[in-house]
Design a protein around this motif. Structure first.
Motif, PDB file in Angstrom:
ATOM      1  N   LEU A   1      28.947  68.375  14.546  1.00 37.20           N
ATOM      2  CA  LEU A   1      29.797  68.085  15.705  1.00 37.20           C
ATOM      3  C   LEU A   1      30.240  66.624  15.735  1.00 37.20           C
ATOM      4  N   ASP A   2      29.986  65.928  14.629  1.00 35.01           N
ATOM      5  CA  ASP A   2      30.495  64.558  14.428  1.00 35.01           C
ATOM      6  C   ASP A   2      29.930  63.542  15.418  1.00 35.01           C
ATOM      7  N   VAL A   3      28.637  63.639  15.699  1.00 38.14           N
ATOM      8  CA  VAL A   3      28.022  62.599  16.522  1.00 38.14           C
ATOM      9  C   VAL A   3      27.874  61.331  15.693  1.00 38.14           C
ATOM     10  N   GLY A   4      27.757  60.220  16.398  1.00 37.91           N
ATOM     11  CA  GLY A   4      27.644  58.952  15.693  1.00 37.91           C
ATOM     12  C   GLY A   4      26.321  58.773  14.986  1.00 37.91           C
ATOM     13  N   ASN A   5      25.244  59.293  15.600  1.00 42.37           N
ATOM     14  CA  ASN A   5      23.908  59.105  15.037  1.00 42.37           C
ATOM     15  C   ASN A   5      22.968  60.141  15.622  1.00 42.37           C
ATOM     16  N   VAL A   6      22.060  60.673  14.786  1.00 40.58           N
ATOM     17  CA  VAL A   6      21.038  61.618  15.249  1.00 40.58           C
ATOM     18  C   VAL A   6      19.687  61.142  14.749  1.00 40.58           C
ATOM     19  N   SER A   7      18.693  61.139  15.628  1.00 40.06           N
ATOM     20  CA  SER A   7      17.331  60.807  15.219  1.00 40.06           C
ATOM     21  C   SER A   7      16.378  61.794  15.865  1.00 40.06           C
ATOM     22  N   ILE A   8      15.204  61.964  15.252  1.00 44.02           N
ATOM     23  CA  ILE A   8      14.215  62.879  15.786  1.00 44.02           C
ATOM     24  C   ILE A   8      12.823  62.254  15.721  1.00 44.02           C
ATOM     25  N   ASP A   9      11.959  62.704  16.587  1.00 41.52           N
ATOM     26  CA  ASP A   9      10.529  62.464  16.508  1.00 41.52           C
ATOM     27  C   ASP A   9       9.853  63.818  16.630  1.00 41.52           C
ATOM     28  N   VAL A  10       8.923  64.106  15.741  1.00 42.55           N
ATOM     29  CA  VAL A  10       8.182  65.359  15.780  1.00 42.55           C
ATOM     30  C   VAL A  10       6.709  65.037  15.957  1.00 42.55           C
ATOM     31  N   PHE A  11       6.058  65.736  16.866  1.00 43.14           N
ATOM     32  CA  PHE A  11       4.653  65.507  17.160  1.00 43.14           C
ATOM     33  C   PHE A  11       3.840  66.688  16.666  1.00 43.14           C
ATOM     34  N   ASP A  12       3.030  66.465  15.641  1.00 40.40           N
ATOM     35  CA  ASP A  12       2.213  67.534  15.085  1.00 40.40           C
ATOM     36  C   ASP A  12       0.888  67.672  15.803  1.00 40.40           C
TER      37      ASP A  12
ATOM     38  N   LYS B   1      -0.861  72.947  29.270  1.00 38.62           N
ATOM     39  CA  LYS B   1      -1.164  73.144  27.859  1.00 38.62           C
ATOM     40  C   LYS B   1      -1.073  71.810  27.147  1.00 38.62           C
ATOM     41  N   ILE B   2      -1.535  71.785  25.914  1.00 34.82           N
ATOM     42  CA  ILE B   2      -1.340  70.628  25.052  1.00 34.82           C
ATOM     43  C   ILE B   2      -0.176  70.940  24.130  1.00 34.82           C
ATOM     44  N   LEU B   3       0.756  70.033  24.058  1.00 35.56           N
ATOM     45  CA  LEU B   3       1.960  70.270  23.253  1.00 35.56           C
ATOM     46  C   LEU B   3       1.704  69.997  21.777  1.00 35.56           C
ATOM     47  N   TYR B   4       1.946  70.996  20.963  1.00 34.65           N
ATOM     48  CA  TYR B   4       1.930  70.833  19.519  1.00 34.65           C
ATOM     49  C   TYR B   4       3.319  71.188  18.999  1.00 34.65           C
ATOM     50  N   ASN B   5       3.667  70.555  17.870  1.00 34.61           N
ATOM     51  CA  ASN B   5       4.961  70.833  17.253  1.00 34.61           C
ATOM     52  C   ASN B   5       6.116  70.694  18.247  1.00 34.61           C
ATOM     53  N   SER B   6       5.977  69.773  19.177  1.00 35.28           N
ATOM     54  CA  SER B   6       7.081  69.435  20.068  1.00 35.28           C
ATOM     55  C   SER B   6       7.915  68.348  19.408  1.00 35.28           C
ATOM     56  N   PHE B   7       9.119  68.148  19.890  1.00 32.03           N
ATOM     57  CA  PHE B   7       9.988  67.156  19.256  1.00 32.03           C
ATOM     58  C   PHE B   7      10.990  66.593  20.262  1.00 32.03           C
ATOM     59  N   ILE B   8      11.550  65.476  19.873  1.00 31.26           N
ATOM     60  CA  ILE B   8      12.632  64.839  20.618  1.00 31.26           C
ATOM     61  C   ILE B   8      13.830  64.737  19.697  1.00 31.26           C
ATOM     62  N   VAL B   9      14.969  65.178  20.166  1.00 26.98           N
ATOM     63  CA  VAL B   9      16.225  65.001  19.450  1.00 26.98           C
ATOM     64  C   VAL B   9      17.074  64.010  20.233  1.00 26.98           C
ATOM     65  N   CYS B  10      17.509  62.963  19.575  1.00 25.25           N
ATOM     66  CA  CYS B  10      18.348  61.939  20.203  1.00 25.25           C
ATOM     67  C   CYS B  10      19.672  61.864  19.458  1.00 25.25           C
ATOM     68  N   ALA B  11      20.774  62.017  20.183  1.00 25.92           N
ATOM     69  CA  ALA B  11      22.103  61.968  19.577  1.00 25.92           C
ATOM     70  C   ALA B  11      22.958  60.944  20.303  1.00 25.92           C
ATOM     71  N   LYS B  12      23.607  60.085  19.521  1.00 24.42           N
ATOM     72  CA  LYS B  12      24.516  59.075  20.056  1.00 24.42           C
ATOM     73  C   LYS B  12      25.958  59.516  19.837  1.00 24.42           C
ATOM     74  N   LYS B  13      26.753  59.387  20.864  1.00 23.88           N
ATOM     75  CA  LYS B  13      28.168  59.759  20.747  1.00 23.88           C
ATOM     76  C   LYS B  13      28.979  58.576  20.244  1.00 23.88           C
TER      77      LYS B  13
ATOM     78  N   LEU C   1      24.192  69.025  15.284  1.00 19.68           N
ATOM     79  CA  LEU C   1      24.785  67.829  15.886  1.00 19.68           C
ATOM     80  C   LEU C   1      25.614  67.044  14.878  1.00 19.68           C
ATOM     81  N   LEU C   2      25.151  66.957  13.645  1.00 20.90           N
ATOM     82  CA  LEU C   2      25.940  66.271  12.620  1.00 20.90           C
ATOM     83  C   LEU C   2      27.259  66.997  12.363  1.00 20.90           C
TER      84      LEU C   2
END
Length: 241
Positions: free
Chosen positions: A207-218, A229-241, A204-205
């Protein structure tokens, strides 16, 4: 058949199961947790033009429509779309559902304020092209909120496979319908072989997005999908244009 056609055939076998799960989610307590997380990353709760990519049986699409957003849901699997349309009808909401390839969107530039996706990017043949397309249809100032996991990394990473085995996840996957088919297909999917969300951030970086943030759940996430199931090692990727 092509890889894309084989993937569509696989998800067709799981459409009814996902539809039942969607109905349960829409009636459950965690649906508002999902909504809160999406709104948190979108930084906006006003009426948004939303694109739900890989909408499956319609959970995100219906949930967001119930809370006043203008929603379009796309999926490449016809059987999933049949389920999503029925589920939206049952829920009494108006959502536009279309069959479309997430990597080649048929929308004009700057068409949506928010792009959401759950457990889709890992199954794409051209994930970088997909992100490029998602950004293209996103309005300036808009947001991509992408939920995903390292689904089949265990096939390629011995240490990760051992972690998954210790948590009992490999045993669980043996009981998921047609897992062996998806494992075979995963060998042809580029994101099965890379560690994420590191890959997503770098892509994403580039591709010149304005901002990228992540949350990772261990550990167990705030979103509990305990019926499947129970989610392990799932994540959220947030990108601002």
């Amino acid at each position: 058949m092509s890889l894309l056609q084989n993937i569509e055939a696989y998800w067709s076998t799981r459409a009814m199961g996902y539809s039942a799960r969607t109905k349960d989610e829409l009636q459950g307590d965690t649906k508002l947790d999902w909504l809160d997380i999406i709104h948190k990353y979108a930084h906006n709760t006003q009426r948004l033009r939303v694109l739900d990519i890989g909408c499956g049986a319609g959970f995100f699409s219906i949930l967001l429509a119930q809370h006043g957003h203008e929603v379009t849901g796309i999926d490449y699997t016809e059987d999933m779309l049949v389920c999503s349309e029925k589920n939206a009808l049952d829920a009494g909401v108006d959502v536009t559902f279309l069959k479309m390839d997430a990597q080649n969107l048929e929308f004009d530039n700057n068409s949506f304020d928010l792009v959401v996706s759950r457990n889709v990017t890992w199954a794409l043949e051209q994930p970088e092209q997909a992100y490029r397309e998602w950004l293209r249809v996103l309005c300036p100032g808009g947001t991509i909120v992408n939920f995903d996991e390292n689904h089949y990394l265990y096939l390629f990473d011995e240490a990760y496979s051992k972690e998954k085995e210790l948590r009992g996840e490999l045993e669980y996957m043996k009981n998921v319908k047609n897992t062996h088919i998806m494992e075979k297909l995963a060998y042809g999917l580029p994101l099965s072989k890379v560690v994420r969300p590191t890959w997503d951030v770098q892509t994403l970086l580039s591709l010149d997005v304005g901002n990228v943030s992540i949350d990772v759940f261990d550990k167990k996430t705030v979103i509990e999908e305990t019926k499947e199931k129970i989610l392990y090692n799932s994540f959220i990727v947030c990108a601002k244009k």
